[in-house]
Write an enzyme that holds these catalytic residues in place. Structure first.
Site, PDB file in Angstrom:
ATOM      1  N   ARG A  11       0.823  -1.219   0.000  1.00  0.00           N
ATOM      2  CA  ARG A  11       0.000   0.000   0.000  1.00  0.00           C
ATOM      3  C   ARG A  11       0.855   1.265   0.000  1.00  0.00           C
ATOM      4  O   ARG A  11       0.396   2.332  -0.414  1.00  0.00           O
ATOM      5  CB  ARG A  11      -0.996  -0.028   1.164  1.00  0.00           C
ATOM      6  CG  ARG A  11      -2.109  -1.053   0.950  1.00  0.00           C
ATOM      7  CD  ARG A  11      -3.087  -1.056   2.107  1.00  0.00           C
ATOM      8  NE  ARG A  11      -2.510  -1.603   3.320  1.00  0.00           N
ATOM      9  CZ  ARG A  11      -2.563  -2.877   3.685  1.00  0.00           C
ATOM     10  NH1 ARG A  11      -3.196  -3.754   2.936  1.00  0.00           N
ATOM     11  NH2 ARG A  11      -1.998  -3.279   4.809  1.00  0.00           N
ATOM     12  N   GLU A  34       5.108 -10.541  14.708  1.00  0.00           N
ATOM     13  CA  GLU A  34       4.549 -11.132  15.923  1.00  0.00           C
ATOM     14  C   GLU A  34       4.790 -12.652  15.927  1.00  0.00           C
ATOM     15  O   GLU A  34       5.171 -13.233  16.936  1.00  0.00           O
ATOM     16  CB  GLU A  34       3.059 -10.815  15.983  1.00  0.00           C
ATOM     17  CG  GLU A  34       2.483 -11.001  17.366  1.00  0.00           C
ATOM     18  CD  GLU A  34       1.014 -10.610  17.417  1.00  0.00           C
ATOM     19  OE1 GLU A  34       0.521 -10.019  16.432  1.00  0.00           O
ATOM     20  OE2 GLU A  34       0.379 -10.922  18.428  1.00  0.00           O
TER      21      GLU A  34
HETATM   22  P1  AMP Z   1       4.511  -2.771  11.475  1.00  0.00           P
HETATM   23  O1  AMP Z   1       5.718  -3.390  10.820  1.00  0.00           O
HETATM   24  O2  AMP Z   1       4.083  -3.521  12.720  1.00  0.00           O
HETATM   25  O3  AMP Z   1       4.668  -1.289  11.711  1.00  0.00           O
HETATM   26  O4  AMP Z   1       3.289  -2.978  10.477  1.00  0.00           O
HETATM   27  C1  AMP Z   1       3.108  -2.115   9.408  1.00  0.00           C
HETATM   28  C2  AMP Z   1       2.608  -2.827   8.188  1.00  0.00           C
HETATM   29  O5  AMP Z   1       1.568  -3.754   8.486  1.00  0.00           O
HETATM   30  C3  AMP Z   1       2.041  -1.822   7.217  1.00  0.00           C
HETATM   31  O6  AMP Z   1       2.521  -2.149   5.924  1.00  0.00           O
HETATM   32  C4  AMP Z   1       0.533  -1.974   7.332  1.00  0.00           C
HETATM   33  O7  AMP Z   1      -0.046  -1.968   6.059  1.00  0.00           O
HETATM   34  C5  AMP Z   1       0.298  -3.305   8.026  1.00  0.00           C
HETATM   35  N1  AMP Z   1      -0.565  -3.195   9.236  1.00  0.00           N
HETATM   36  C6  AMP Z   1      -0.186  -3.470  10.515  1.00  0.00           C
HETATM   37  N2  AMP Z   1      -1.194  -3.306  11.377  1.00  0.00           N
HETATM   38  C7  AMP Z   1      -2.257  -2.894  10.646  1.00  0.00           C
HETATM   39  C8  AMP Z   1      -3.605  -2.525  10.969  1.00  0.00           C
HETATM   40  N3  AMP Z   1      -4.079  -2.541  12.224  1.00  0.00           N
HETATM   41  N4  AMP Z   1      -4.427  -2.133   9.963  1.00  0.00           N
HETATM   42  C9  AMP Z   1      -3.959  -2.089   8.681  1.00  0.00           C
HETATM   43  N5  AMP Z   1      -2.712  -2.428   8.316  1.00  0.00           N
HETATM   44  C10 AMP Z   1      -1.847  -2.831   9.278  1.00  0.00           C
END
Ligand code: AMP
Length: 179
Positions: free
Chosen positions: A67, A104
């Site tokens: 995205r 996770e």
């Molecule tokens: P992180 O690496 O944990 O910061 O996760 C970020 C990535 O996961 C991004 O590319 C987001 O598109 C996706 N993502 C993580 N959590 C969500 C959420 N609650 N809603 C939508 N996309 C998420």
């Protein structure tokens, strides 16, 4: 009529769709497809970023799979710079730098072409959402491997109850919406 960021942010926030328990129980998925599906909201979102980054030196936009590609390419067009892609492992055809990061459950690998950025470039790393910051931190590591620098990490949505911003320090984070 001049562009009003406060009004634009309120409109964009109203366009985010919250999907409970996706992709698994307990996760609230913040769905940006209603924003990109609406010409007005998509333009407002890109214009919020454009407003900020036209005032900075930006040599390239680093867009995160998948995205991040949508907002990143529109912003790069608006600024007149190029886009460097951060992709999941195995998708890029040329020689790449690779970085592993933990999720996770398990781990993930992202890659960027070794010549996607030039040493000394100031890059803005962009994604739709910042959660734990693992994905963006991996993208920043790839930027540094090329000899370029991370000017800032930009996201449409920041989940402030998670330590993404802290994980990315000392890089700055700019978010259009905070939850
Ligand atoms: P992180 O690496 O944990 O910061 O996760 C970020 C990535 O996961 C991004 O590319 C987001 O598109 C996706 N993502 C993580 N959590 C969500 C959420 N609650 N809603 C939508 N996309 C998420």
């Amino acid at each position: 009529m001049s562009f009003n960021i406060t009004d634009a942010v309120a409109e964009i926030k109203a366009g985010v769709r919250v999907i409970p328990d996706f992709p698994k129980p307990g996760i609230q998925f913040l769905d940006i497809t209603p924003i990109i599906g609406c010409g007005h909201l998509f333009r407002q979102t890109v214009d919020v970023f454009k407003e900020r980054y036209t005032q900075q030196k930006v040599d390239a936009i680093v867009a995160i799979d998948a995205r991040g590609f949508i907002f990143g390419s529109a912003l790069a067009y608006a600024l007149g710079c190029g886009v460097a892609l951060v992709r999941k492992a195995g998708k890029l055809p040329h020689v790449t730098y690779k970085t592993d990061y933990t999720l996770e459950y398990g781990s993930n690998t992202v890659e960027m072409h070794i010549d996607a950025l030039k040493p000394g470039d100031r890059a803005i790393v962009i994604d739709d959402l910042l959660a734990t910051g693992g994905t963006a931190a991996a993208a920043c590591k790839l930027v540094e491997q090329t000899g370029a620098t991370v000017g800032e990490v930009a996201v449409v949505i920041e989940l402030t109850f998670l330590p993404g911003r802290e994980k990315l320090a000392p890089y700055e984070v700019y978010s259009v919406l905070k939850y």
